[in-house]
Enzyme design. Structure first.
Site, PDB file in Angstrom:
ATOM      1  N   LYS A  98       9.004  -2.694   3.212  1.00 11.78           N
ATOM      2  CA  LYS A  98       7.773  -3.395   3.560  1.00 11.78           C
ATOM      3  C   LYS A  98       7.153  -3.986   2.310  1.00 11.78           C
ATOM      4  O   LYS A  98       7.228  -3.395   1.233  1.00 11.78           O
ATOM      5  CB  LYS A  98       6.778  -2.419   4.219  1.00 11.78           C
ATOM      6  N   GLU A 143     -10.561   1.952   5.942  1.00  9.41           N
ATOM      7  CA  GLU A 143      -9.450   2.828   5.549  1.00  9.41           C
ATOM      8  C   GLU A 143      -9.847   3.821   4.458  1.00  9.41           C
ATOM      9  O   GLU A 143     -10.305   3.434   3.387  1.00  9.41           O
ATOM     10  CB  GLU A 143      -8.267   1.993   5.070  1.00  9.41           C
TER      11      GLU A 143
END
Length: 338
Positions: A98, A143
């Site tokens: 990723k 987050e």
């Protein structure tokens, strides 16, 4: 700051608590600001970590509201989509699992932008977010990188995003699609594994939900995994644990070193504090750091906004571009609202 010892000395010399920031690049030094005056709050008042994130005024903050403004992305949508396709090909070749690519959008206004006003707007729209205004950066991050109280630690991993629907039924349909999306599940799995692998060696027990839950914000919905753990008695410090996690695959990619290479090749600009971490640390070794996303740097009449997406093997450039525009809806309205 050069070391944890320097930070400990600064905290001891100050009020026992400081605001700390990790730049995106791991080789850059951690920044620390120790306030001249601190307030003592009850346990009930401090139960929510979000209430204790940094609020250090920017030296450029002045009165005034922007009227007209112009937006200038660092690269055209077509160029950015080309970079997404390039990164996806690298994943398909097996070079990495990723990579996270970001867009940088600069805004020029005809009046000074006041960070305190922007922060109040963000707090109204995103009351559950981790709010911050420090080191010239203002944002509302959903987050949590790491929070620590004593030997208990918590992290909230976010990866996988879809827009909000116009009503409850469309919201449910979009959320169901996200939960079944192979691309988004893979993106989230990479992050979940990295967080658990980083924390597990320092814990007596660690737990995380098996399937990601949905986190609904005003503009988007995310896949989220909550991680809780108890640290071993002889555990690493809060800042050292945070450094093990930072930057997570949610803002960098995985493996980390290869993702850094792809980002440097395709972006070509310095992220600074974007994609880093920001929050507080105290002299007892406790603290709370959010991931610096959904944010902007503010300098007088100018602001620089950042949004990023995780790119995996089957990422579609046009869909990724649309997702960045949805995420931009978190910070842009707070900068331009009358």
């Amino acid at each position: 700051m050069d070391s944890e010892k320097d930070i400990a000395q600064a905290l001891a010399a100050g009020g026992g608590i400081g605001f700390v920031a990790f730049p995106f690049q791991r080789h850059e030094p951690i920044r620390l600001a120790v306030p001249a005056r601190t307030l003592s709050l009850s346990q009930e008042e401090t139960a929510d970590h979000r209430r204790l994130l940094a609020s250090v005024p920017s030296p450029s903050a002045k009165s005034g509201e922007p009227g007209t403004y112009a937006l200038r992305p660092s690269e055209s949508p077509e160029q950015w989509c080309g970079s997404v396709a390039d990164a996806a090909r690298a994943v398909r070749r097996g070079e990495l699992r990723k990579a996270v690519l970001a867009r940088r959008i600069q805004m020029e206004c005809d009046a000074d932008i006041q960070p305190s006003v922007v922060l109040r707007r963000l707090a109204h729209t995103f009351p559950s977010a981790y709010l911050f205004s420090a080191f010239g950066l203002v944002g509302a991050s959903p987050e949590l990188l790491l929070a620590k109280r004593g030997r208990m630690v918590e992290s909230r991993a976010l990866a996988g995003t879809i827009r909000r629907g116009g009503d409850a039924e469309s919201d449910r349909r979009l959320a169901a699609w996200l939960q079944e999306s192979g691309k988004n599940q893979e993106e989230h799995r990479v992050l979940r594994e990295a967080v658990l692998d980083a924390l597990a060696p320092s814990t007596t027990w660690i737990e995380a939900n098996e399937r990601p839950e949905m986190l609904k914000l005003a503009n988007v919905q995310h896949l989220m995994t909550r991680v809780r753990a108890e640290l071993v008695a002889d555990h690493p410090s809060f800042l050292r644990l945070a450094a093990m996690l930072h930057p997570t695959p949610a803002v960098c990619g995985w493996p980390r070193d290869k993702a850094y290479e792809v980002i440097e090749r395709l972006e070509g600009w310095d992220r600074g504090l974007y994609g880093g971490a920001l929050g507080w640390v105290d002299a007892k070794g406790d603290g709370c750091l959010c991931v610096t996303i959904r944010c902007a740097e503010i300098h007088g009449k100018n602001a620089t906004m950042y949004v990023g997406n995780g790119i995996v093997a089957d990422s579609d450039p046009k869909e990724e571009l649309a997702e960045t525009r949805a995420k931009l809806g978190a910070i842009l309205p707070a900068l331009i609202a009358p």
